[in-house]
Motif scaffolding. Structure first.
Motif, PDB file in Angstrom:
ATOM      1  N   PRO A   1       0.790  -1.240   0.000  1.00  0.00           N
ATOM      2  CA  PRO A   1       0.000   0.000   0.000  1.00  0.00           C
ATOM      3  C   PRO A   1       0.817   1.283   0.000  1.00  0.00           C
ATOM      4  N   ALA A   2       1.845   1.369   0.827  1.00  0.00           N
ATOM      5  CA  ALA A   2       2.615   2.613   0.902  1.00  0.00           C
ATOM      6  C   ALA A   2       3.249   2.946  -0.448  1.00  0.00           C
ATOM      7  N   ARG A   3       3.747   1.939  -1.120  1.00  0.00           N
ATOM      8  CA  ARG A   3       4.356   2.158  -2.439  1.00  0.00           C
ATOM      9  C   ARG A   3       3.292   2.578  -3.447  1.00  0.00           C
ATOM     10  N   ASN A   4       2.136   1.915  -3.428  1.00  0.00           N
ATOM     11  CA  ASN A   4       1.069   2.286  -4.362  1.00  0.00           C
ATOM     12  C   ASN A   4       0.603   3.710  -4.136  1.00  0.00           C
ATOM     13  N   ARG A   5       0.445   4.118  -2.878  1.00  0.00           N
ATOM     14  CA  ARG A   5      -0.016   5.476  -2.583  1.00  0.00           C
ATOM     15  C   ARG A   5       1.017   6.496  -3.047  1.00  0.00           C
ATOM     16  N   ARG A   6       2.314   6.157  -2.862  1.00  0.00           N
ATOM     17  CA  ARG A   6       3.382   7.063  -3.272  1.00  0.00           C
ATOM     18  C   ARG A   6       3.315   7.348  -4.771  1.00  0.00           C
ATOM     19  N   PHE A   7       2.833   6.363  -5.540  1.00  0.00           N
ATOM     20  CA  PHE A   7       2.752   6.535  -6.991  1.00  0.00           C
ATOM     21  C   PHE A   7       1.326   6.796  -7.470  1.00  0.00           C
ATOM     22  N   GLY A   8       0.430   7.166  -6.546  1.00  0.00           N
ATOM     23  CA  GLY A   8      -0.889   7.654  -6.932  1.00  0.00           C
ATOM     24  C   GLY A   8      -2.005   6.638  -7.054  1.00  0.00           C
ATOM     25  N   PHE A   9      -1.778   5.389  -6.633  1.00  0.00           N
ATOM     26  CA  PHE A   9      -2.844   4.392  -6.717  1.00  0.00           C
ATOM     27  C   PHE A   9      -3.540   4.274  -5.372  1.00  0.00           C
ATOM     28  N   ASP A  10      -4.870   4.512  -5.381  1.00  0.00           N
ATOM     29  CA  ASP A  10      -5.682   4.361  -4.175  1.00  0.00           C
ATOM     30  C   ASP A  10      -7.112   4.004  -4.578  1.00  0.00           C
ATOM     31  N   GLU A  11      -8.032   4.050  -3.625  1.00  0.00           N
ATOM     32  CA  GLU A  11      -9.424   3.648  -3.888  1.00  0.00           C
ATOM     33  C   GLU A  11     -10.137   4.577  -4.867  1.00  0.00           C
ATOM     34  N   ASN A  12      -9.549   5.723  -5.198  1.00  0.00           N
ATOM     35  CA  ASN A  12     -10.154   6.627  -6.171  1.00  0.00           C
ATOM     36  C   ASN A  12      -9.831   6.242  -7.611  1.00  0.00           C
ATOM     37  N   VAL A  13      -8.860   5.361  -7.806  1.00  0.00           N
ATOM     38  CA  VAL A  13      -8.440   4.960  -9.143  1.00  0.00           C
ATOM     39  C   VAL A  13      -9.297   3.816  -9.674  1.00  0.00           C
ATOM     40  N   ILE A  14      -9.774   2.977  -8.789  1.00  0.00           N
ATOM     41  CA  ILE A  14     -10.508   1.779  -9.183  1.00  0.00           C
ATOM     42  C   ILE A  14     -11.690   1.580  -8.243  1.00  0.00           C
ATOM     43  N   GLN A  15     -12.801   1.078  -8.768  1.00  0.00           N
ATOM     44  CA  GLN A  15     -13.999   0.887  -7.959  1.00  0.00           C
ATOM     45  C   GLN A  15     -14.581  -0.515  -8.171  1.00  0.00           C
ATOM     46  N   VAL A  16     -15.375  -0.929  -7.204  1.00  0.00           N
ATOM     47  CA  VAL A  16     -16.131  -2.175  -7.334  1.00  0.00           C
ATOM     48  C   VAL A  16     -17.077  -2.032  -8.527  1.00  0.00           C
ATOM     49  N   ASP A  17     -17.295  -3.111  -9.250  1.00  0.00           N
ATOM     50  CA  ASP A  17     -18.130  -3.185 -10.457  1.00  0.00           C
ATOM     51  C   ASP A  17     -17.467  -2.573 -11.688  1.00  0.00           C
ATOM     52  N   GLN A  18     -16.191  -2.267 -11.599  1.00  0.00           N
ATOM     53  CA  GLN A  18     -15.452  -1.767 -12.750  1.00  0.00           C
ATOM     54  C   GLN A  18     -14.833  -2.949 -13.493  1.00  0.00           C
ATOM     55  N   LYS A  19     -14.915  -2.914 -14.810  1.00  0.00           N
ATOM     56  CA  LYS A  19     -14.308  -3.955 -15.640  1.00  0.00           C
ATOM     57  C   LYS A  19     -12.864  -3.552 -15.924  1.00  0.00           C
ATOM     58  N   ILE A  20     -11.913  -4.468 -15.640  1.00  0.00           N
ATOM     59  CA  ILE A  20     -10.505  -4.166 -15.834  1.00  0.00           C
ATOM     60  C   ILE A  20      -9.803  -5.325 -16.553  1.00  0.00           C
ATOM     61  N   ASN A  21      -8.755  -4.973 -17.267  1.00  0.00           N
ATOM     62  CA  ASN A  21      -7.904  -5.961 -17.935  1.00  0.00           C
ATOM     63  C   ASN A  21      -6.589  -6.034 -17.173  1.00  0.00           C
ATOM     64  N   ILE A  22      -6.174  -7.254 -16.853  1.00  0.00           N
ATOM     65  CA  ILE A  22      -4.993  -7.489 -16.044  1.00  0.00           C
ATOM     66  C   ILE A  22      -3.911  -8.138 -16.891  1.00  0.00           C
ATOM     67  N   ILE A  23      -2.682  -7.663 -16.742  1.00  0.00           N
ATOM     68  CA  ILE A  23      -1.506  -8.333 -17.288  1.00  0.00           C
ATOM     69  C   ILE A  23      -0.608  -8.616 -16.095  1.00  0.00           C
ATOM     70  N   GLY A  24      -0.203  -9.866 -15.955  1.00  0.00           N
ATOM     71  CA  GLY A  24       0.635 -10.219 -14.829  1.00  0.00           C
ATOM     72  C   GLY A  24       1.229 -11.596 -14.970  1.00  0.00           C
ATOM     73  N   GLN A  25       1.558 -12.168 -13.825  1.00  0.00           N
ATOM     74  CA  GLN A  25       2.114 -13.513 -13.775  1.00  0.00           C
ATOM     75  C   GLN A  25       1.259 -14.350 -12.844  1.00  0.00           C
ATOM     76  N   LYS A  26       0.812 -15.500 -13.349  1.00  0.00           N
ATOM     77  CA  LYS A  26      -0.119 -16.360 -12.618  1.00  0.00           C
ATOM     78  C   LYS A  26       0.620 -17.328 -11.699  1.00  0.00           C
ATOM     79  N   HIS A  27       0.026 -17.531 -10.532  1.00  0.00           N
ATOM     80  CA  HIS A  27       0.518 -18.568  -9.614  1.00  0.00           C
ATOM     81  C   HIS A  27       0.206 -19.923 -10.239  1.00  0.00           C
TER      82      HIS A  27
END
Length: 136
Positions: free
Chosen positions: A71-97
């Motif tokens: 969280p601290a790193r995300n907030r430092r770079f501007g990501f918080d609950e105002n960037v994304i909301q419940v019921d929002q459709k998003i596309n993810i790129i990452g690495q799967k477990h």
């Protein structure tokens, strides 16, 4: 006196052994190897330690645990609950477990716009490490 030192040594060793199952709770990223893309509908935001997380459901009804930076790193770079909301459709790129429906998120896109990139402790991003400033 030697007997007391032996007892103390054994107690410390046993305490350490008993803590092993609890220490496995924190993970590294080494097992997250498969490059992965998924589109989900956000069902829950868990923006707290040790990692911000998004819970989302894909079109097949699978529920995904999406792991972001701390969280601290995300907030430092501007990501918080105002960037994304419940019921929002998003596309993810990452690495799967390999065994769980869990993804280390590198990038999140909403309406083809980059809204999140994983940031490492010194500020470099997943996009920089992957050699791409814009991935679609």
């Amino acid at each position: 006196m030697k007997c007391v030192l032996k007892i103390i040594t054994y107690m410390i060793a046993w305490t350490g052994l008993l803590c092993i199952p609890y220490s496995a709770g924190h993970h590294g990223w080494s097992s997250y190897r498969e490059c992965f893309k998924v589109t989900v509908l956000v069902t829950e935001l868990k923006l707290r330690n040790p990692h911000d997380r998004i819970i989302g459901t894909d079109k097949e009804g699978k529920t995904w645990n999406l792991l972001l930076a701390p969280p601290a790193r995300n907030r430092r770079f501007g990501f918080d609950e105002n960037v994304i909301q419940v019921d929002q459709k998003i596309n993810i790129i990452g690495q799967k477990h390999p065994k769980r429906l869990e993804v280390k998120v590198h990038c999140i896109y909403s309406n083809e716009r980059l809204i999140y990139t994983y940031r490492y402790p010194y500020g470099d991003s997943s996009l920089q490490r992957l050699g791409s400033e814009k991935e679609g």
